[in-house]
Write a protein that holds these residues in place. Sequence first.
Motif, PDB file in Angstrom:
ATOM      1  N   MET A   1      27.443  34.182  41.462  1.00 37.93           N
ATOM      2  CA  MET A   1      28.594  33.382  41.036  1.00 37.93           C
ATOM      3  C   MET A   1      28.097  32.096  40.383  1.00 37.93           C
ATOM      4  O   MET A   1      27.246  31.403  40.937  1.00 37.93           O
ATOM      5  CB  MET A   1      29.488  33.037  42.232  1.00 37.93           C
TER       6      MET A   1
ATOM      7  N   TRP B   1      46.945  36.606  38.988  1.00 30.16           N
ATOM      8  CA  TRP B   1      46.021  37.673  38.640  1.00 30.16           C
ATOM      9  C   TRP B   1      46.645  38.613  37.620  1.00 30.16           C
ATOM     10  O   TRP B   1      47.862  38.697  37.474  1.00 30.16           O
ATOM     11  CB  TRP B   1      45.575  38.458  39.876  1.00 30.16           C
TER      12      TRP B   1
ATOM     13  N   PHE C   1      37.723  35.563  40.369  1.00 30.04           N
ATOM     14  CA  PHE C   1      37.132  36.825  40.793  1.00 30.04           C
ATOM     15  C   PHE C   1      37.374  37.890  39.718  1.00 30.04           C
ATOM     16  O   PHE C   1      38.358  37.830  38.976  1.00 30.04           O
ATOM     17  CB  PHE C   1      37.778  37.332  42.095  1.00 30.04           C
ATOM     18  N   ARG C   2      36.534  38.884  39.686  1.00 29.14           N
ATOM     19  CA  ARG C   2      36.765  40.040  38.835  1.00 29.14           C
ATOM     20  C   ARG C   2      37.812  40.937  39.488  1.00 29.14           C
ATOM     21  O   ARG C   2      37.739  41.225  40.682  1.00 29.14           O
ATOM     22  CB  ARG C   2      35.449  40.796  38.612  1.00 29.14           C
TER      23      ARG C   2
ATOM     24  N   GLY D   1      36.751  42.703  42.848  1.00 31.81           N
ATOM     25  CA  GLY D   1      36.874  41.513  43.678  1.00 31.81           C
ATOM     26  C   GLY D   1      35.648  40.632  43.708  1.00 31.81           C
ATOM     27  O   GLY D   1      35.559  39.706  44.522  1.00 31.81           O
ATOM     28  N   GLU D   2      34.689  40.871  42.824  1.00 37.35           N
ATOM     29  CA  GLU D   2      33.448  40.096  42.809  1.00 37.35           C
ATOM     30  C   GLU D   2      33.714  38.664  42.334  1.00 37.35           C
ATOM     31  O   GLU D   2      34.312  38.447  41.286  1.00 37.35           O
ATOM     32  CB  GLU D   2      32.445  40.753  41.862  1.00 37.35           C
ATOM     33  N   PRO D   3      33.271  37.649  43.108  1.00 38.21           N
ATOM     34  CA  PRO D   3      33.413  36.265  42.627  1.00 38.21           C
ATOM     35  C   PRO D   3      32.578  36.053  41.369  1.00 38.21           C
ATOM     36  O   PRO D   3      31.405  36.433  41.325  1.00 38.21           O
ATOM     37  CB  PRO D   3      32.883  35.418  43.791  1.00 38.21           C
TER      38      PRO D   3
END
Length: 324
Positions: free
Chosen positions: A1, A54, A85-86, A90-92
């Motif tokens: 991140m 989102w 986040f993606r 959910g990746e930061p």
Amino acid sequence: MKVIEAQQVAQCLTMESLIETMREMYSRPATIPQRRVMPLEEGEYEAFALLPAWNQELIAVKAFTYFLHNPEQGKDTLASKLLVFRRNDGEPLALVDGKVLTFWRTAAASALAADYLARPDADRLLICGTGNLAPYFAWAYAAVRPLKQVYIWGRNSDNAEATVDAIVSSSEYQSLPDERRFRVSVVENVDHVIKHVDIISCITASAEPLFNGADVQPGTHIDLVGNHDLDKRECDSKAVQRAQVYVDSRINVLAEAGDLLIPIQEGVFTSDDIKGELPQLCAQQISGRQNDEVITLYKSVGSALADLAAVKAVLLENGIDSHV
């Protein structure tokens, strides 16, 4: 991140690119829950807020604090961070300075709205307010309209002069071609110019209307940004009655903004009179200005969609891939 600080945010954005990224993002489906502004004590002195949003690409949440008496200790009133986040996994992706990003996105959102609501030839802008946001609004409107004259009004003349200096000495202004540079000057009384401007942008903490709505000329666009309180307003009911009214977020405006809630309480305006929201304009679901004679009004209180769109622009400029 990746951590992206304030200076990096400012260095990687231009108003033109930000406005176009926001236009594209606003035209897509997105989920924008009602923002939460929570007092930390009784009164209006300390607060904490959360703004989530989102879409199919990103998830973002901005957190900010508001401490009214901080300047007495040499500290800023506002502090903010935005975590993104993606959406796919959910990746930061990044932690972004939210304060400077808010300055950019607030001005860009108003200019984006004006691109649908102000006359194409609008070239005289009145900015009411001398806070941090004021220079950004001059730069943003210059990106969508052929400005020739910008007037700055504030209760403190020294602050107004400082705002003029901040605008004309900025890299954003200095980088404009000569033919796009506009005059900037202080006006001591709003009444002196209200009949001679094409756009009125209010970014103050005023509790009372700043101008007489009866004096607003046909074809004017009114932009109301500063007030977020139920019992305060920057324009009077007459201006609201005379205008075609649009908002950034219906749910947030009708929960917070005295600019429209007071006319509703007076029985001279209804929520059904709101023509629509900025995302609807961007998606071409509704029409903006109909002709050169109507008065248009855009009321914003701050939408998390603006943060989501602005952080997308920052990610692009920093080479961060929002797709798996």
